[in-house]
Design an enzyme around this catalytic site. Structure first.
Site, PDB file in Angstrom:
ATOM      1  N   GLU A 117       0.872  -1.164   0.000  1.00  0.00           N
ATOM      2  CA  GLU A 117       0.000   0.000   0.000  1.00  0.00           C
ATOM      3  C   GLU A 117       0.906   1.209   0.000  1.00  0.00           C
ATOM      4  OE1 GLU A 117      -3.105   0.693   2.895  1.00  0.00           O
ATOM      5  OE2 GLU A 117      -3.189  -1.478   3.124  1.00  0.00           O
TER       6      GLU A 117
ATOM      7  N   ASP B 277      -6.098   9.062  10.102  1.00  0.00           N
ATOM      8  CA  ASP B 277      -4.807   8.574  10.590  1.00  0.00           C
ATOM      9  C   ASP B 277      -4.458   9.096  11.970  1.00  0.00           C
ATOM     10  OD1 ASP B 277      -3.636   6.892   8.481  1.00  0.00           O
ATOM     11  OD2 ASP B 277      -3.935   8.687   7.256  1.00  0.00           O
TER      12      ASP B 277
END
Ligand SMILES: Cc1ncc(COP(=O)(O)O)c(C=O)c1O
Lengths: 261, 397
Positions: free
Chosen positions: A50, A61
């Site tokens: 990724e 995040d």
């Protein structure tokens, strides 16, 4: 659908093996570090990558990936340089590479141009947590025509009928968020988590891979009792942060081994 | 009146703006909120409760005050001030907080979170949470905590936890990021009382509907005082809640010119401003498609304004739509112009405005010479300036 990704999932499934994927922010820790990091990951036997496209305001995040993203932006990484990373890897490896990030930089690049460029450098698809089904639906055909997968996410609070809807529209695998929250929290496998993962295991047509909070061999073992694989992000970024550049390749190899066990 | 102008448009959109660009985890909460709001809208009991709260607790209706001295000063049309500064807690933000706490209670949420820039929304949220007996956490940029310290103290007095945010520019955008991250984690029991007409659908609609009381009262009051509609309505635009609140009931009155004033900070060409609608481009931010200050790579640019409440790189999606429709004219005023306007109003009318509201006042300099003596100009005085006394004192030196 991406042939590389599909081959990988089919092969792993036939062999009864679990998939290990690593998230790495492009342009971190140094702007030009990413190609070497990915080669080291390939050498260590990681199954797919990724590749994080950094964004200034990554709301899904936690602090570790936030900081990595900001560092990469401070390093001056651009979207075209991220495409260049894929382009450099591709002649030497068929490892599937998914571009992961937020939708604004993608839209700024131009949706059509972005899809075209991703196909051209032979990326395999996208993971865009802030681009849900309803907003992305009109691009499904264009993505298909370019053999690119849009990986959809499901969370523990996703209703069952919605899970089915996402399963129906998915083209390769489903990204399962192990808990509600941002990346980098410690995941605990509660009875609720188990019930959720069991439901996925017995109901999904597509393979599913668990991300968010996978940090140790223990997590790998626990989650792959249900899932087809895991994605490790935050812990890998921390390893990069804490390792001097000269020791990077060796440390990456050890880290991957320690996760797989 | 429907905000969605054509039938072919997707739900939750104002033309091409709005939508729900959010992680899957938040989806159930937004659906729940949408349902709760539908129930709220259709329930006379709820509506009555909301109106009662605004009257008995907030002190509405706020006056529409004819500013005789300011009018004389400019020698143009007649200037009226919609006195949102006289609301309990000192700004329009309480209108939205009152409505959203009712929704939170309806949804049986146990915990309230909010982001705040100037601290007015934080104070309003801490106020309604205290009264409802709900735990309250307010995210505030560390930079904003410093420049709006009196409001930090008020929030703490009210029992809220004020969480300093250090990421990015440590201002409103970063506080909003952190509130969204908290919500992702605690979505089950937590309601996010967003502070402006921004964010994913249904927030922009809900906040507008709770703020449109400003425009509804204004309409009635000016009809009573002047027996006609105004020629101009001015409001400052941060996220755009006080502006959409006063504009919305006038959108179909094509003769009423609507003017939104953004902050041009150190100057519109200085690169340090928050003039999203004048200098931004369409993008996706905080769950919505809207005008956004961004660079060529789609990274969000750091906004700047001396005024913490206007220091935001995005704007409510309905404003983006109204700009493209050319229904509202979006202009700007810089730090200095706002400070001058704040002083002028204080000295002429004895009203110390919030620095945010002072941006709307500042635009009078440009507008008034173009007005005729029988024109009517209404300014939404969105808040009072107590919180800005440090900045004003510096300026007076
Ligand atoms: C007094 C006042 N006016 C205006 C604003 C700007 O917000 P909005 O554009 O949503 O009205 C704020 C925000 O903190 C404020 O405190």
């Amino acid at each position: 659908m991406s042939q590389r990704l599909n081959n990988l999932l089919t092969k792993k499934n036939a062999a009864g093996e679990k998939v290990l994927s690593i998230y790495v922010t492009a342009g971190f820790p140094e702007k030009d570090a990413t190609v070497d990091i990915i080669f080291a990951l390939i050498e260590s036997g990681v199954d797919f990558i990724e590749l994080g496209m950094p964004f200034s305001d990554p709301i899904a995040d936690g602090p570790v990936i936030q900081n990595a993203s900001q560092k990469a932006l401070d390093n001056g990484i651009s979207m075209n340089e991220i495409f260049d990373v894929v382009k450099t890897i591709r002649p030497k490896s068929d490892i599937p590479i998914l571009l992961m990030g937020y939708i604004n930089p993608v839209m700024r690049y131009g949706m059509d141009a972005f899809i075209q460029k991703a196909a051209e450098v032979k990326a395999d698809g996208f993971i865009l947590p802030d681009w849900p089904l309803e907003e992305s639906i009109e691009y499904i055909d264009l993505l298909k025509r370019n053999d690119l997968d849009l990986i959809h996410l499901i969370a523990p609070n996703t209703p069952k009928n919605r899970i089915k809807q996402i399963d129906d529209i998915s083209s390769s695998f489903i990204y399962c968020v192990a808990y509600t929250g941002v990346t980098g929290l410690n995941s605990q496998i509660t009875d609720e988590t188990k019930a959720f993962l069991s439901h996925l295991k017995s109901n999904l047509k597509h393979p599913f891979i668990v991300g968010f909070g996978v940090k140790t061999h223990e997590d790998f073992k626990n989650f792959t009792q249900f899932a087809n694989g895991v994605i490790v992000g935050t812990r890998f970024i921390q390893v990069l942060e804490n390792t001097p550049k000269e020791k990077r390749t060796g440390t990456i190899s050890n880290f991957i081994q320690s996760i797989r066990g | 009146m429907s905000n969605l102008k054509t039938k072919t448009e997707k739900k939750g959109y104002f033309g091409p703006y709005g939508g729900q660009f959010i992680p899957e985890t938040l989806r159930p909460a937004l659906l729940q909120l949408e349902e709760a709001y539908e129930a709220f809208k259709n329930s006379q009991e709820f509506q009555d409760k909301f109106k009662w709260e605004l009257k008995e607790y907030v002190g509405r209706p706020t006056p529409l005050y004819f500013a005789a001295n300011l009018t004389k000063h400019y020698k143009g049309g007649k200037i009226y001030l919609k006195r949102e500064d006289l609301n309990h807690t000192g700004a329009h933000k309480i209108n939205n907080a009152i409505g959203q706490i009712l929704l939170a209670q309806f949804m049986k949420k146990k915990r309230i979170i909010a982001e705040t820039g100037a601290g007015q929304h934080g104070v309003a949220t801490a106020t309604v949470a205290a009264r409802a007996g709900l735990e309250c956490v307010v995210y505030m940029g560390a930079e904003d905590m410093e420049r709006q310290y009196p409001n930090v103290q008020r929030m703490r007095m009210l029992g809220a936890a004020v969480e300093p945010v250090h990421s990015g520019t440590a201002t409103l955008k970063d506080a909003t990021n952190e509130a969204l991250r908290d919500w992702l984690k605690n979505v089950e029991h937590t309601h996010y009382i967003i502070g402006s007409a921004v964010g994913p659908y249904p927030f922009p609609v809900i906040v507008r509907d709770f703020q449109k009381i400003i425009g509804e009262e204004t309409r009635e009051q000016i009809n009573e005082k002047a027996n006609r509609l105004p020629d101009y309505i001015l409001a400052c635009v941060g996220g755009g809640s006080n502006a959409i609140g006063i504009f919305y009931p006038f959108l179909s009155d094509k003769n009423v010119k609507l003017i939104g004033v953004e902050a041009s900070g150190k100057g519109i060409d200085s690169g340090e401003h928050s003039a999203t609608l004048s200098r931004g481009a369409a993008g996706v931010f905080h769950g919505m498609r809207t005008y956004l200050l961004q660079d060529s790579e789609g990274q969000v640019q750091l906004p700047y304004s001396l005024s913490a409440g206007l220091d935001y790189p995005g704007v409510g999606p309905e404003h983006s739509f109204l700009k493209d429709q050319q229904r509202v004219d979006y202009v700007y005023a810089d730090d200095r112009q706002a400070l001058d306007a704040a002083k002028l109003l204080t000295r002429l009318e004895g009203i110390i405005p919030a620095l945010e509201s002072a941006h709307a006042l500042a635009y009078l300099e440009e507008l008034m010479p173009k007005t005729k003596s029988d024109d009517i100009i209404i300014i939404n005085l969105s808040g009072r300036g107590d919180k800005d006394m440090n900045i004003y004192s510096e300026y007076l030196k």
